[in-house]
Motif scaffolding. Structure first.
Motif, PDB file in Angstrom:
ATOM      1  N   GLU A 142       1.014  10.944   5.235  1.00 47.47           N
ATOM      2  CA  GLU A 142       0.089   9.861   5.365  1.00 47.47           C
ATOM      3  C   GLU A 142       0.561   8.842   5.992  1.00 47.47           C
ATOM      4  O   GLU A 142       1.838   8.449   5.767  1.00 47.47           O
ATOM      5  N   SER A 143      -0.163   8.198   6.952  1.00 45.27           N
ATOM      6  CA  SER A 143       0.545   6.873   7.375  1.00 45.27           C
ATOM      7  C   SER A 143      -0.797   5.912   7.887  1.00 45.27           C
ATOM      8  O   SER A 143      -2.103   6.464   8.057  1.00 45.27           O
ATOM      9  N   MET A 191       0.849  -1.432   0.010  1.00 45.17           N
ATOM     10  CA  MET A 191      -0.132   0.140  -0.116  1.00 45.17           C
ATOM     11  C   MET A 191       0.800   1.281   0.002  1.00 45.17           C
ATOM     12  O   MET A 191       1.922   1.255   0.659  1.00 45.17           O
ATOM     13  N   GLU A 192       0.507   2.436  -0.680  1.00 44.44           N
ATOM     14  CA  GLU A 192       1.242   3.494  -0.842  1.00 44.44           C
ATOM     15  C   GLU A 192       0.630   4.694  -0.198  1.00 44.44           C
ATOM     16  O   GLU A 192      -0.842   4.523  -0.514  1.00 44.44           O
ATOM     17  N   GLY A 199      -0.589   4.417  10.609  1.00 48.72           N
ATOM     18  CA  GLY A 199      -0.418   4.238  12.107  1.00 48.72           C
ATOM     19  C   GLY A 199       0.453   3.404  12.522  1.00 48.72           C
ATOM     20  O   GLY A 199       0.608   2.980  13.695  1.00 48.72           O
ATOM     21  N   ALA A 200       0.844   2.339  11.783  1.00 50.12           N
ATOM     22  CA  ALA A 200       1.410   0.900  12.400  1.00 50.12           C
ATOM     23  C   ALA A 200       2.887   1.574  12.893  1.00 50.12           C
ATOM     24  O   ALA A 200       3.112   0.979  14.143  1.00 50.12           O
ATOM     25  N   GLY A 201       3.428   2.451  12.122  1.00 49.54           N
ATOM     26  CA  GLY A 201       4.855   2.657  13.075  1.00 49.54           C
ATOM     27  C   GLY A 201       4.478   3.334  14.734  1.00 49.54           C
ATOM     28  O   GLY A 201       5.375   2.840  15.478  1.00 49.54           O
ATOM     29  N   TRP A 202       3.425   4.054  14.726  1.00 49.59           N
ATOM     30  CA  TRP A 202       3.328   4.630  16.016  1.00 49.59           C
ATOM     31  C   TRP A 202       2.928   3.587  16.968  1.00 49.59           C
ATOM     32  O   TRP A 202       3.385   3.302  18.139  1.00 49.59           O
ATOM     33  N   LEU A 203       1.818   2.805  16.560  1.00 56.97           N
ATOM     34  CA  LEU A 203       1.554   1.512  17.156  1.00 56.97           C
ATOM     35  C   LEU A 203       2.486   0.566  17.619  1.00 56.97           C
ATOM     36  O   LEU A 203       2.845   0.200  18.711  1.00 56.97           O
ATOM     37  N   PHE A 204       3.490   0.119  16.696  1.00 52.90           N
ATOM     38  CA  PHE A 204       4.438  -0.793  16.862  1.00 52.90           C
ATOM     39  C   PHE A 204       5.331   0.077  17.856  1.00 52.90           C
ATOM     40  O   PHE A 204       5.809  -0.865  18.841  1.00 52.90           O
ATOM     41  N   ALA A 205       5.650   1.073  17.768  1.00 47.59           N
ATOM     42  CA  ALA A 205       6.756   1.684  18.615  1.00 47.59           C
ATOM     43  C   ALA A 205       6.360   1.627  20.143  1.00 47.59           C
ATOM     44  O   ALA A 205       6.869   1.387  21.218  1.00 47.59           O
ATOM     45  N   LEU A 206       4.950   1.930  20.346  1.00 46.19           N
ATOM     46  CA  LEU A 206       4.287   2.028  21.664  1.00 46.19           C
ATOM     47  C   LEU A 206       4.443   0.602  22.075  1.00 46.19           C
ATOM     48  O   LEU A 206       4.745   0.118  23.207  1.00 46.19           O
TER      49      LEU A 206
END
Length: 92
Positions: free
Chosen positions: A7-8, A1-2, A10-17
């Motif tokens: 835009e995002s 997916m591009e 949210g996976a980066g934020w959620l994974f980081a948490l």
């Protein structure tokens, strides 16, 4: 997916948490979401698996029904402190 610029999914934020998993990270996220301070000692107690008690529940939600919260915790197999000494719920 591009995604377009800025835009995002949210996976980066959620994974980081999730990867951090510290009381500090969870409190910072909860404080941002709810807009008020979160008791770090209570969050740390939950993360450590400390049996749920009146102080922890009250620190996180002073209006929570202690018996209902204890029942929900037991359903999730989370330990709950026994009633003596003014702690939550019935016997474990």
């Amino acid at each position: 997916m591009e995604f377009g610029p800025g835009e995002s999914d949210g996976a980066g934020w959620l994974f980081a948490l999730l990867a951090d998993g510290s009381a500090e990270a969870i409190c910072a996220d909860a404080e941002k979401y709810h807009g008020h301070p979160v008791d770090r000692r209570a969050v740390a107690a939950l993360l450590a698996g400390t049996p749920l008690d009146r102080r922890t529940v009250g620190a996180l939600d002073p209006t929570a029904d202690l018996d209902v919260t204890a029942d929900r915790a037991r359903t999730l197999s989370y330990p709950v402190a026994a009633r003596p000494n003014g702690l939550v719920g019935g016997a474990v």
